[in-house]
Write an enzyme that holds these catalytic residues in place. Structure first.
Site, PDB file in Angstrom:
ATOM      1  N   TYR A 125       0.850  -1.194   0.000  1.00 24.17           N
ATOM      2  CA  TYR A 125       0.000   0.000   0.000  1.00 24.17           C
ATOM      3  C   TYR A 125       0.883   1.241   0.000  1.00 24.17           C
ATOM      4  O   TYR A 125       1.764   1.386   0.861  1.00 24.17           O
ATOM      5  CB  TYR A 125      -0.926   0.037   1.221  1.00 24.17           C
ATOM      6  CG  TYR A 125      -1.930   1.168   1.118  1.00 24.17           C
ATOM      7  CD1 TYR A 125      -3.158   0.966   0.503  1.00 24.17           C
ATOM      8  CD2 TYR A 125      -1.630   2.441   1.572  1.00 24.17           C
ATOM      9  CE1 TYR A 125      -4.075   2.001   0.362  1.00 24.17           C
ATOM     10  CE2 TYR A 125      -2.533   3.494   1.437  1.00 24.17           C
ATOM     11  CZ  TYR A 125      -3.755   3.267   0.827  1.00 24.17           C
ATOM     12  OH  TYR A 125      -4.650   4.289   0.678  1.00 24.17           O
ATOM     13  N   GLN A 186     -10.835   0.174   1.180  1.00 19.36           N
ATOM     14  CA  GLN A 186     -11.296  -0.717   0.111  1.00 19.36           C
ATOM     15  C   GLN A 186     -10.112  -1.401  -0.588  1.00 19.36           C
ATOM     16  O   GLN A 186     -10.230  -2.550  -1.042  1.00 19.36           O
ATOM     17  CB  GLN A 186     -12.167   0.033  -0.907  1.00 19.36           C
ATOM     18  CG  GLN A 186     -11.501   1.173  -1.638  1.00 19.36           C
ATOM     19  CD  GLN A 186     -11.630   2.509  -0.915  1.00 19.36           C
ATOM     20  OE1 GLN A 186     -11.829   2.555   0.298  1.00 19.36           O
ATOM     21  NE2 GLN A 186     -11.516   3.593  -1.656  1.00 19.36           N
ATOM     22  N   ASN A 209      -3.329   6.122   6.231  1.00 19.21           N
ATOM     23  CA  ASN A 209      -4.055   6.914   7.227  1.00 19.21           C
ATOM     24  C   ASN A 209      -4.807   6.002   8.196  1.00 19.21           C
ATOM     25  O   ASN A 209      -4.663   4.776   8.170  1.00 19.21           O
ATOM     26  CB  ASN A 209      -4.999   7.906   6.543  1.00 19.21           C
ATOM     27  CG  ASN A 209      -6.076   7.221   5.719  1.00 19.21           C
ATOM     28  OD1 ASN A 209      -6.360   6.036   5.892  1.00 19.21           O
ATOM     29  ND2 ASN A 209      -6.678   7.960   4.802  1.00 19.21           N
ATOM     30  N   SER A 232       3.324   9.467  12.359  1.00 22.52           N
ATOM     31  CA  SER A 232       4.775   9.484  12.497  1.00 22.52           C
ATOM     32  C   SER A 232       5.205  10.113  13.821  1.00 22.52           C
ATOM     33  O   SER A 232       4.494  10.944  14.398  1.00 22.52           O
ATOM     34  CB  SER A 232       5.398  10.266  11.336  1.00 22.52           C
ATOM     35  OG  SER A 232       6.791  10.150  11.356  1.00 22.52           O
ATOM     36  N   GLN A 254       9.060  15.688  10.937  1.00 28.18           N
ATOM     37  CA  GLN A 254       8.023  14.682  11.161  1.00 28.18           C
ATOM     38  C   GLN A 254       6.666  15.318  11.419  1.00 28.18           C
ATOM     39  O   GLN A 254       5.631  14.749  11.075  1.00 28.18           O
ATOM     40  CB  GLN A 254       8.415  13.769  12.318  1.00 28.18           C
ATOM     41  CG  GLN A 254       9.668  12.952  12.047  1.00 28.18           C
ATOM     42  CD  GLN A 254       9.603  12.240  10.710  1.00 28.18           C
ATOM     43  OE1 GLN A 254       8.805  11.326  10.514  1.00 28.18           O
ATOM     44  NE2 GLN A 254      10.438  12.659   9.761  1.00 28.18           N
ATOM     45  N   HIS A 257       4.260  15.649   8.469  1.00 29.27           N
ATOM     46  CA  HIS A 257       3.607  14.457   7.910  1.00 29.27           C
ATOM     47  C   HIS A 257       2.111  14.449   8.170  1.00 29.27           C
ATOM     48  O   HIS A 257       1.321  14.077   7.302  1.00 29.27           O
ATOM     49  CB  HIS A 257       4.193  13.191   8.545  1.00 29.27           C
ATOM     50  CG  HIS A 257       5.355  12.619   7.803  1.00 29.27           C
ATOM     51  ND1 HIS A 257       5.276  12.191   6.505  1.00 29.27           N
ATOM     52  CD2 HIS A 257       6.631  12.393   8.182  1.00 29.27           C
ATOM     53  CE1 HIS A 257       6.448  11.725   6.108  1.00 29.27           C
ATOM     54  NE2 HIS A 257       7.285  11.839   7.116  1.00 29.27           N
ATOM     55  N   GLU A 322       9.169   6.059  17.130  1.00 32.70           N
ATOM     56  CA  GLU A 322       9.446   5.511  15.801  1.00 32.70           C
ATOM     57  C   GLU A 322      10.870   5.878  15.369  1.00 32.70           C
ATOM     58  O   GLU A 322      11.643   5.024  14.947  1.00 32.70           O
ATOM     59  CB  GLU A 322       8.422   6.079  14.815  1.00 32.70           C
ATOM     60  CG  GLU A 322       8.623   5.647  13.386  1.00 32.70           C
ATOM     61  CD  GLU A 322       7.694   6.383  12.441  1.00 32.70           C
ATOM     62  OE1 GLU A 322       7.536   5.907  11.297  1.00 32.70           O
ATOM     63  OE2 GLU A 322       7.123   7.431  12.813  1.00 32.70           O
ATOM     64  N   GLU A 410      -1.900 -34.397  30.444  1.00 34.95           N
ATOM     65  CA  GLU A 410      -2.794 -33.426  29.815  1.00 34.95           C
ATOM     66  C   GLU A 410      -4.152 -34.028  29.447  1.00 34.95           C
ATOM     67  O   GLU A 410      -4.994 -33.333  28.867  1.00 34.95           O
ATOM     68  CB  GLU A 410      -2.122 -32.846  28.560  1.00 34.95           C
ATOM     69  CG  GLU A 410      -0.873 -32.028  28.904  1.00 34.95           C
ATOM     70  CD  GLU A 410      -0.241 -31.375  27.685  1.00 34.95           C
ATOM     71  OE1 GLU A 410      -0.681 -31.657  26.553  1.00 34.95           O
ATOM     72  OE2 GLU A 410       0.684 -30.581  27.880  1.00 34.95           O
ATOM     73  N   HIS A 415      -3.006 -39.132  22.062  1.00 35.99           N
ATOM     74  CA  HIS A 415      -1.616 -38.737  21.824  1.00 35.99           C
ATOM     75  C   HIS A 415      -0.670 -39.864  22.288  1.00 35.99           C
ATOM     76  O   HIS A 415       0.252 -40.256  21.570  1.00 35.99           O
ATOM     77  CB  HIS A 415      -1.279 -37.455  22.589  1.00 35.99           C
ATOM     78  CG  HIS A 415      -1.775 -36.206  21.936  1.00 35.99           C
ATOM     79  ND1 HIS A 415      -3.084 -35.965  21.683  1.00 35.99           N
ATOM     80  CD2 HIS A 415      -1.084 -35.109  21.507  1.00 35.99           C
ATOM     81  CE1 HIS A 415      -3.216 -34.779  21.120  1.00 35.99           C
ATOM     82  NE2 HIS A 415      -2.014 -34.233  20.992  1.00 35.99           N
TER      83      HIS A 415
END
Length: 428
Positions: A125, A186, A209, A232, A254, A257, A322, A410, A415
């Protein structure tokens, strides 16, 4: 910028309040509806949402290769060379992340191991709202290529004047296989479930976003994701030897942004704090993205003044930013004091935008304090690990008692019987 000069305990509380991640229920609900519609109605839903949100009516989502080639050929040569330099540095850094599987045959009759396989298809993206991000394409696609991913599919919001030449050229340079003009939640849903024209992928990477981030969170499990990235952040640790003009410029790098971006300075110098605050105000006046940066500074930014140098690191490790700049003399000696940060920039010449574009380490980084437990995007994000085991009968016999004992502890009798059946003990 707001300046806080309080005890470490009080500052820690301020940090927790300022960096708290809140869920927007309205966004969650809206995104959920979008995902449901795209999963059920495919291209028709995507087309309707593109017309609604991006005001673009599309007949074909996929971008023709000739358009991409033309963008590359006609791109300004300076931009092209900058992208190629970035590619070289990003590639050389991430090639060092490549790891191999292993085989362990130290025990007689036992073969154990792990093999690494690249993902088949990855969706990338690329945001396309208030700015173009060709650098993000390189940062996302090149590690995937190095890992051996077979197909990289890029989605980016359609633009009325066409997608940026730099974005398309970066896609060609990075080796993107196909580009679809789709954005928002979408686009994430289309990559996660597939539509008539957009392929389903194994993993979705890249920033976006709040709607994109929320969509990635909601489709996780249907598909893998790199991280849920928030706005950011930049954190700076500095003392009075640092240049306040440079610190202000780095903070604003920053802040521009996003209105929700977090520019934070932690220092033990009141004089520096005041000077940086003044310089931020001065530099804001001439920024083209002044409105965005100013909102970030006023609502999310702050300067914390601590009493002791060690407190700067205590506070910043709590923030887990970050990006983190260490603007102290001999900065490398402090590297081991940093426990939580996405990427660390050492010294006055390692300004944060260096990492955004050409240094080589990835700029897709954990945000919102998630650097406490997560890492930058890398080659390791595009491979999966499969373990394998082989035992001979004598080797299994040595460990059979331990296996059946634990199985019955268990309450899992089948098993235990599965192991015992290898030794002529069968059950009706």
């Amino acid at each position: 910028m707001k300046i806080y000069q309080k005890s470490l305990t009080e500052l820690e509380q301020i940090v927790q309040n300022k960096t708290r991640q809140l869920t927007d229920s309205k966004v969650e609900q809206a995104v959920s509806q979008i995902i449901e519609q795209v999963a059920e109605n495919g291209d028709t839903a995507v087309r309707n949402y593109e017309e609604k949100f991006d005001q673009v009516k599309l007949t074909d989502f996929k971008l023709d290769q000739a358009v991409i080639d033309e963008a590359y050929e006609t791109l300004d040569e300076n931009i092209k060379q900058a992208l190629l330099l970035a590619k070289r540095n990003i590639t050389s850094f991430h090639q060092k992340e490549v790891s191999k599987g292993f085989i362990d045959s130290e025990q007689v009759g036992v073969l154990r191991g792990q093999k690494l396989l690249p993902l088949e298809k990855v969706g990338l993206y690329v945001p396309g709202g208030t700015a173009a991000y060709p650098s993000t394409i390189l940062m996302s696609a090149l590690p995937a290529k190095i890992a051996g991913v077979k197909e990289i599919i890029m989605v980016t919001p359609p633009q009325k004047d066409g997608i940026s030449k730099a974005v398309l050229a970066a896609a060609k340079i990075a080796g993107i296989d196909s580009i679809y003009q789709v954005g928002g939640a979408q686009a994430i849903a289309a990559l996660a479930f597939g539509t008539e024209t957009i392929p389903r992928v194994d993993k979705i990477v890249g920033p976006g976003n709040i709607f994109v981030a929320t969509a990635k969170k909601q489709v996780f499990g249907q598909v893998a994701i790199d991280m849920v990235a928030g706005p950011s952040e930049i954190g700076i640790i500095a003392d009075d030897q640092a240049d306040p003009k440079q610190l202000a410029a780095d903070l604003l790098s920053q802040a521009e942004h996003d209105k929700l971006a977090r520019p934070i300075l932690v220092t033990d110098s009141e004089k520096l704090a005041q000077a940086v605050s003044q310089n931020v105000d001065l530099q804001l006046k001439t920024l083209p993205r002044q409105e965005i940066a100013q909102a970030s500074v006023l609502n999310k930014g702050f300067i914390a003044i601590v009493k002791e140098p060690a407190d700067m690191f205590t506070l910043m490790n709590l923030i887990a930013p970050e990006h983190l700049e260490i603007q102290l003399e001999n900065p490398t000696q402090y590297l081991n004091q940093i426990k939580n940060a996405g990427s660390v920039f050492l010294g006055k010449y390692a300004s944060e935008p260096l990492g955004d574009y050409v240094a080589g380490p990835n700029h897709i980084l954990p945000t919102g304090g998630t650097a406490r437990f997560s890492s930058p995007l890398g080659v390791y994000d595009f491979v999966k690990r499969t373990s394998f085991i082989q035992y001979t009968k004598p080797a299994l016999a040595k460990e059979a008692k331990a296996i059946t004992t634990l199985a019955r502890v268990e309450g899992l009798e089948a098993h235990a019987r599965a192991i015992e059946s290898r030794f002529d003990k069968y059950y009706e």
